[in-house]
Motif scaffolding. Structure first.
Motif, PDB file in Angstrom:
ATOM      1  N   UNK A 136      58.455  34.627  44.937  1.00  0.00           N
ATOM      2  CA  UNK A 136      58.491  33.227  45.345  1.00  0.00           C
ATOM      3  C   UNK A 136      57.280  32.817  46.170  1.00  0.00           C
ATOM      4  N   UNK A 137      56.483  33.768  46.616  1.00  0.00           N
ATOM      5  CA  UNK A 137      55.417  33.458  47.563  1.00  0.00           C
ATOM      6  C   UNK A 137      54.201  32.834  46.908  1.00  0.00           C
ATOM      7  N   UNK A 138      53.193  32.581  47.773  1.00  0.00           N
ATOM      8  CA  UNK A 138      51.945  32.003  47.289  1.00  0.00           C
ATOM      9  C   UNK A 138      51.194  33.023  46.439  1.00  0.00           C
ATOM     10  N   UNK A 139      50.447  32.519  45.495  1.00  0.00           N
ATOM     11  CA  UNK A 139      49.659  33.375  44.605  1.00  0.00           C
ATOM     12  C   UNK A 139      48.244  33.460  45.153  1.00  0.00           C
ATOM     13  N   UNK A 140      47.771  34.681  45.338  1.00  0.00           N
ATOM     14  CA  UNK A 140      46.378  34.875  45.752  1.00  0.00           C
ATOM     15  C   UNK A 140      45.602  35.495  44.596  1.00  0.00           C
ATOM     16  N   UNK A 141      44.466  34.899  44.283  1.00  0.00           N
ATOM     17  CA  UNK A 141      43.587  35.463  43.250  1.00  0.00           C
ATOM     18  C   UNK A 141      42.401  36.087  43.974  1.00  0.00           C
ATOM     19  N   UNK A 142      42.135  37.360  43.694  1.00  0.00           N
ATOM     20  CA  UNK A 142      41.022  38.045  44.389  1.00  0.00           C
ATOM     21  C   UNK A 142      40.429  39.104  43.476  1.00  0.00           C
ATOM     22  N   UNK A 143      39.279  39.636  43.875  1.00  0.00           N
ATOM     23  CA  UNK A 143      38.659  40.716  43.101  1.00  0.00           C
ATOM     24  C   UNK A 143      39.525  41.970  43.148  1.00  0.00           C
ATOM     25  N   UNK A 144      39.574  42.670  42.036  1.00  0.00           N
ATOM     26  CA  UNK A 144      40.310  43.933  41.975  1.00  0.00           C
ATOM     27  C   UNK A 144      39.564  45.016  42.742  1.00  0.00           C
ATOM     28  N   UNK A 145      40.330  45.913  43.342  1.00  0.00           N
ATOM     29  CA  UNK A 145      39.739  47.090  43.988  1.00  0.00           C
ATOM     30  C   UNK A 145      40.394  48.335  43.373  1.00  0.00           C
ATOM     31  N   UNK A 146      39.878  49.494  43.761  1.00  0.00           N
ATOM     32  CA  UNK A 146      40.471  50.742  43.246  1.00  0.00           C
ATOM     33  C   UNK A 146      41.944  50.866  43.644  1.00  0.00           C
ATOM     34  N   UNK A 147      42.321  50.230  44.748  1.00  0.00           N
ATOM     35  CA  UNK A 147      43.732  50.285  45.155  1.00  0.00           C
ATOM     36  C   UNK A 147      44.660  49.561  44.179  1.00  0.00           C
ATOM     37  N   UNK A 148      44.087  48.739  43.309  1.00  0.00           N
ATOM     38  CA  UNK A 148      44.899  47.972  42.359  1.00  0.00           C
ATOM     39  C   UNK A 148      45.090  48.694  41.029  1.00  0.00           C
ATOM     40  N   UNK A 149      44.467  49.862  40.881  1.00  0.00           N
ATOM     41  CA  UNK A 149      44.475  50.515  39.564  1.00  0.00           C
ATOM     42  C   UNK A 149      45.896  50.842  39.087  1.00  0.00           C
ATOM     43  N   UNK A 150      46.751  51.278  39.990  1.00  0.00           N
ATOM     44  CA  UNK A 150      48.119  51.617  39.560  1.00  0.00           C
ATOM     45  C   UNK A 150      48.832  50.387  39.008  1.00  0.00           C
ATOM     46  N   UNK A 151      48.687  49.248  39.716  1.00  0.00           N
ATOM     47  CA  UNK A 151      49.348  48.022  39.260  1.00  0.00           C
ATOM     48  C   UNK A 151      48.738  47.525  37.950  1.00  0.00           C
ATOM     49  N   UNK A 152      47.412  47.587  37.841  1.00  0.00           N
ATOM     50  CA  UNK A 152      46.739  47.173  36.601  1.00  0.00           C
ATOM     51  C   UNK A 152      47.227  48.039  35.440  1.00  0.00           C
ATOM     52  N   UNK A 153      47.331  49.342  35.681  1.00  0.00           N
ATOM     53  CA  UNK A 153      47.779  50.259  34.618  1.00  0.00           C
ATOM     54  C   UNK A 153      49.217  49.946  34.214  1.00  0.00           C
ATOM     55  N   UNK A 154      50.059  49.635  35.194  1.00  0.00           N
ATOM     56  CA  UNK A 154      51.466  49.332  34.883  1.00  0.00           C
ATOM     57  C   UNK A 154      51.581  48.087  34.012  1.00  0.00           C
ATOM     58  N   UNK A 155      50.808  47.041  34.350  1.00  0.00           N
ATOM     59  CA  UNK A 155      50.839  45.815  33.540  1.00  0.00           C
ATOM     60  C   UNK A 155      50.314  46.113  32.134  1.00  0.00           C
ATOM     61  N   UNK A 156      49.206  46.826  32.071  1.00  0.00           N
ATOM     62  CA  UNK A 156      48.579  47.152  30.775  1.00  0.00           C
ATOM     63  C   UNK A 156      49.564  47.924  29.892  1.00  0.00           C
ATOM     64  N   UNK A 157      50.169  48.943  30.469  1.00  0.00           N
ATOM     65  CA  UNK A 157      51.091  49.772  29.681  1.00  0.00           C
ATOM     66  C   UNK A 157      52.342  49.005  29.291  1.00  0.00           C
TER      67      UNK A 157
END
Ligand code: COA
Length: 171
Positions: free
Chosen positions: A2-23
């Motif tokens: 429900x919260x605000x959406x923040x758009x920002x540059x990806x970092x290495x800390x985001x790799x797990x989440x990126x992989x989960x969405x991709x898969x």
């Protein structure tokens, strides 16, 4: 969610989440023409290549959780294609239909323009009507349909290419 959406540059800390969405998208649909999930190391290497190429990768974060991402990259590898980038936008299932795709696209277009890019290309699976409509609503026009140029889990899949001139109207 429900919260605000923040758009920002990806970092290495985001790799797990990126992989989960991709898969998730690999598993649920024909949007990505890869049959089986990929390990995090694959997306980590991809993100490093994006960074090395100076290409933007953006994530959408809601309530501290990355729910999707967008990225652009060279359309084809010959130098003469320099004005053109291809892009991808992927959201997890709970993040769709809430304007987050729009935010990720708008921010990515800003980055592409800042890089001097003039044309953006979306390559959609022909059966992905929602994604095709999303792009058409955002100023992309359908320029090519290539029947059966790919395979997903053994069945033929069609490619629809859409393009948007970045100095033209967005919608
Ligand atoms: C395509 C996508 C980036 C669009 O972002 P969005 O913020 O959901 O954009 P919209 O709200 O405009 O919805 C676009 C389409 O997604 C579908 N959609 C919307 N909400 C949805 C939901 N909750 N669940 C499933 N599909 C949904 C609809 O078909 C919709 O098109 P329509 O409104 O014309 O019927 C996002 O839906 C997504 O990541 N989908 C899965 C991955 C994908 O297909 N990426 C594009 C590859 S080319």
């Amino acid at each position: 969610m429900s919260g605000a959406v923040e758009i920002r540059d990806a970092t290495d800390d985001d790799v797990a989440a990126i992989t989960a969405v991709y898969n998730h998208v690999i598993d649920e649909s024909d949007a990505i023409w890869i049959d089986d999930p990929l390990p995090e190391a694959d997306r980590r290497a991809w993100l490093a290549r994006q960074r090395a190429a100076g290409m933007p990768t953006l994530v959408a974060e809601v309530d501290g959780t990355v729910v999707g991402y967008s990225a652009c990259f060279a359309f084809r590898d010959k130098p003469g294609y320099w004005p053109t980038v291809e892009h991808t936008i992927l959201l997890g299932p709970g993040a769709r239909g809430r304007g987050i795709g729009q935010r990720l696209l708008d921010a990515l277009v800003d980055r592409a323009v800042a890089l001097g890019k003039q044309v953006m290309v979306a390559g959609c699976d022909g059966g992905n009507e929602g994604a095709i409509r999303f792009h058409e609503r955002n100023g992309f026009r359908r320029v090519a349909e290539m029947p059966a140029v790919g395979r997903k889990r053994g069945h033929p899949v069609d490619l629809v290419l859409l393009q948007r001139e970045l100095d033209g109207p967005s919608r």
